[in-house]
Design a protein around this motif. Structure first.
Motif, PDB file in Angstrom:
ATOM      1  N   GLU A 169      36.841  27.348  46.810  1.00 21.02           N
ATOM      2  CA  GLU A 169      36.424  28.713  46.521  1.00 21.02           C
ATOM      3  C   GLU A 169      37.804  29.657  46.926  1.00 21.02           C
ATOM      4  OE1 GLU A 169      33.345  30.718  48.289  1.00 21.02           O
ATOM      5  OE2 GLU A 169      31.824  29.439  47.586  1.00 21.02           O
ATOM      6  N   LYS A 170      38.570  28.907  47.603  1.00 24.20           N
ATOM      7  CA  LYS A 170      40.097  29.481  48.111  1.00 24.20           C
ATOM      8  C   LYS A 170      41.021  29.195  47.084  1.00 24.20           C
ATOM      9  CE  LYS A 170      43.012  29.951  52.122  1.00 24.20           C
ATOM     10  NZ  LYS A 170      43.178  29.414  53.510  1.00 24.20           N
ATOM     11  N   ALA A 171      40.985  27.965  46.562  1.00 25.09           N
ATOM     12  CA  ALA A 171      42.001  27.738  45.394  1.00 25.09           C
ATOM     13  C   ALA A 171      41.519  27.082  44.405  1.00 25.09           C
ATOM     14  CB  ALA A 171      43.185  27.385  46.108  1.00 25.09           C
ATOM     15  N   PHE A 172      41.808  27.471  43.101  1.00 26.11           N
ATOM     16  CA  PHE A 172      41.700  26.569  41.989  1.00 26.11           C
ATOM     17  C   PHE A 172      42.800  25.471  41.997  1.00 26.11           C
ATOM     18  CE2 PHE A 172      42.667  25.532  37.408  1.00 26.11           C
ATOM     19  CZ  PHE A 172      41.386  25.000  37.196  1.00 26.11           C
TER      20      PHE A 172
ATOM     21  N   TYR B 102      35.827  30.213  33.174  1.00 25.96           N
ATOM     22  CA  TYR B 102      34.998  31.155  33.902  1.00 25.96           C
ATOM     23  C   TYR B 102      35.476  31.256  35.443  1.00 25.96           C
ATOM     24  CZ  TYR B 102      30.395  30.922  31.192  1.00 25.96           C
ATOM     25  OH  TYR B 102      29.569  30.724  30.077  1.00 25.96           O
ATOM     26  N   ALA B 103      35.358  32.309  35.832  1.00 26.09           N
ATOM     27  CA  ALA B 103      36.196  32.847  37.121  1.00 26.09           C
ATOM     28  C   ALA B 103      35.371  33.609  38.201  1.00 26.09           C
ATOM     29  CB  ALA B 103      37.180  33.870  36.658  1.00 26.09           C
ATOM     30  N   GLY B 104      35.506  33.228  39.494  1.00 22.17           N
ATOM     31  CA  GLY B 104      34.933  33.797  40.665  1.00 22.17           C
ATOM     32  C   GLY B 104      35.294  35.174  40.716  1.00 22.17           C
ATOM     33  N   GLU B 105      34.471  36.015  41.318  1.00 24.01           N
ATOM     34  CA  GLU B 105      34.929  37.414  41.462  1.00 24.01           C
ATOM     35  C   GLU B 105      36.169  37.765  42.079  1.00 24.01           C
ATOM     36  OE1 GLU B 105      30.572  39.320  41.720  1.00 24.01           O
ATOM     37  OE2 GLU B 105      31.588  38.656  43.312  1.00 24.01           O
ATOM     38  N   LYS B 106      36.555  36.713  43.022  1.00 21.06           N
ATOM     39  CA  LYS B 106      37.839  36.971  43.900  1.00 21.06           C
ATOM     40  C   LYS B 106      38.990  36.140  43.264  1.00 21.06           C
ATOM     41  CE  LYS B 106      35.404  37.949  47.982  1.00 21.06           C
ATOM     42  NZ  LYS B 106      34.947  37.566  49.350  1.00 21.06           N
ATOM     43  N   ALA B 107      38.900  35.610  42.020  1.00 26.30           N
ATOM     44  CA  ALA B 107      39.916  34.756  41.538  1.00 26.30           C
ATOM     45  C   ALA B 107      41.137  35.483  41.051  1.00 26.30           C
ATOM     46  CB  ALA B 107      39.228  34.118  40.313  1.00 26.30           C
TER      47      ALA B 107
ATOM     48  N   GLY C 272      56.097  37.860  38.027  1.00 28.59           N
ATOM     49  CA  GLY C 272      55.252  37.099  38.866  1.00 28.59           C
ATOM     50  C   GLY C 272      54.174  37.671  39.578  1.00 28.59           C
ATOM     51  N   ASN C 273      53.857  38.893  39.177  1.00 30.08           N
ATOM     52  CA  ASN C 273      52.615  39.430  39.334  1.00 30.08           C
ATOM     53  C   ASN C 273      51.345  38.742  39.388  1.00 30.08           C
ATOM     54  OD1 ASN C 273      54.353  41.461  40.650  1.00 30.08           O
ATOM     55  ND2 ASN C 273      53.925  43.001  39.017  1.00 30.08           N
ATOM     56  N   GLN C 274      50.432  38.997  40.257  1.00 27.93           N
ATOM     57  CA  GLN C 274      49.207  38.343  40.057  1.00 27.93           C
ATOM     58  C   GLN C 274      48.175  39.132  39.499  1.00 27.93           C
ATOM     59  OE1 GLN C 274      47.521  36.617  43.706  1.00 27.93           O
ATOM     60  NE2 GLN C 274      49.749  35.831  44.272  1.00 27.93           N
ATOM     61  N   VAL C 275      46.996  38.952  38.612  1.00 32.33           N
ATOM     62  CA  VAL C 275      45.983  39.485  38.073  1.00 32.33           C
ATOM     63  C   VAL C 275      44.688  39.202  38.545  1.00 32.33           C
ATOM     64  CG1 VAL C 275      47.426  40.220  35.946  1.00 32.33           C
ATOM     65  CG2 VAL C 275      45.697  38.297  35.811  1.00 32.33           C
ATOM     66  N   THR C 276      43.769  40.176  38.714  1.00 26.97           N
ATOM     67  CA  THR C 276      42.453  39.602  39.207  1.00 26.97           C
ATOM     68  C   THR C 276      41.659  39.345  38.309  1.00 26.97           C
ATOM     69  OG1 THR C 276      41.601  42.037  38.858  1.00 26.97           O
ATOM     70  CG2 THR C 276      42.854  41.887  40.834  1.00 26.97           C
TER      71      THR C 276
END
Length: 281
Positions: free
Chosen positions: A82-85, A144-149, A186-190
């Motif tokens: 849950e913390k990291a794929f 498929y992604a979790g809501e906090k991915a 390098g920005n992350q996206v939700t």
């Protein structure tokens, strides 16, 4: 980093022994679902946030090989915690490489197996999917992604670029502008942004994600494996070629299905209003 150009290293010998057995050091592998027809690969380096070292990717490839040969398995799910794929490739393992070493083909040599799998592969992404983790998810057929991915290609921040398909697959999926922004900053996206961009198919609560991915795998596994493989190949052709080339390929594959027993069974079952009994022939 273990030597990758020969079998002289003791660590390589031990790894070969592990891969020939049923247990792994860096992943968990099992058959799941009501009919045990879905292969589940869980990345299992929790202290390293599932950083993708060479050993882990070798084991993923080995598990893919086994599931691909297993006639009872119709689809494969890859997930992490849950913390990291997967928070990226193992930087410590790569740090002391030189151009000459990499040019000989040692680095990332095991990374292509997921994308080459003939059976559908579903990524169930919770937490961070960064760098190599994002690239691994894109090697899969459905995400498929979790809501906090969170997804990202942060390689630019450490003086390099994505090297396992990040600049190529991301551009094809989300377009040039978004891919440029992600790769150059390098920005992350939700997960929500990733779904809008077309990177992610569906979003679920983190504790429901893997089960939903397994349900998807079970649905796919209920169909003819032979026809599913042909359909996957046709979609991938659309992803990689021009429209006219893709239409020509699709027509050839469509015609080819009429030489299969499963096409006949599927249509007969539909007319007779009963569930089909596919034999993968």
């Amino acid at each position: 980093m273990l030597q990758s150009l020969g079998w002289e290293d003791l660590g390589e010998r031990r790894r070969a022994v592990r891969l020939s057995g049923s247990s792994y050091e860096y992943i968990l592998s099992e058959k799941v679902g009501e009919k045990k027809n879905v292969g589940l690969i869980t990345l299992n380096r929790p202290k390293a946030l599932n950083a993708l070292c060479d050993g882990l990717m070798s084991e993923v490839g080995d598990a893919i090989n086994k599931f691909e040969l297993d006639e009872s398995v119709g689809a494969i799910v890859i997930t992490g915690s849950e913390k990291a794929f997967a928070a990226g490739a193992d930087i410590k393992e790569m740090q002391n490489n030189t151009y000459a070493m990499i040019a000989r083909g040692g680095l990332l040599k095991n990374w292509g197996r997921v994308a080459q799998c003939k059976k559908p592969v579903i990524a169930a992404v919770n937490g961070y999917a960064l760098g190599g983790g994002c690239e691994l998810s894109m090697m899969c057929d459905i995400i498929y992604a979790g809501e906090k991915a969170k997804f990202g290609q942060p390689e630019i921040a450490i003086g390099t670029i994505p090297g396992a398909g990040g600049t190529q697959r991301l551009t094809r999926v989300v377009g040039k502008s978004k891919a440029m922004e992600m790769c150059l900053t390098g920005n992350q996206v939700t997960a929500q942004e990733a779904e809008k961009m077309g990177l992610v198919s569906k979003i679920f609560p983190p504790d429901q994600l893997v089960q939903e991915a397994i349900k998807l795998g079970e649905k796919i596994s209920s169909h003819s494996q032979l026809i599913v493989a042909l359909c996957k190949e046709a979609v991938n052709t659309a992803y990689e070629t021009t429209l006219q080339e893709g239409l020509h390929f699709e027509k050839k594959i469509f015609d080819a299905t009429f030489a299969t027993e499963d096409r006949k069974e599927g249509m007969t079952a539909f007319v007779e209003k009963r569930p089909p009994k596919f034999t993968n022939k």
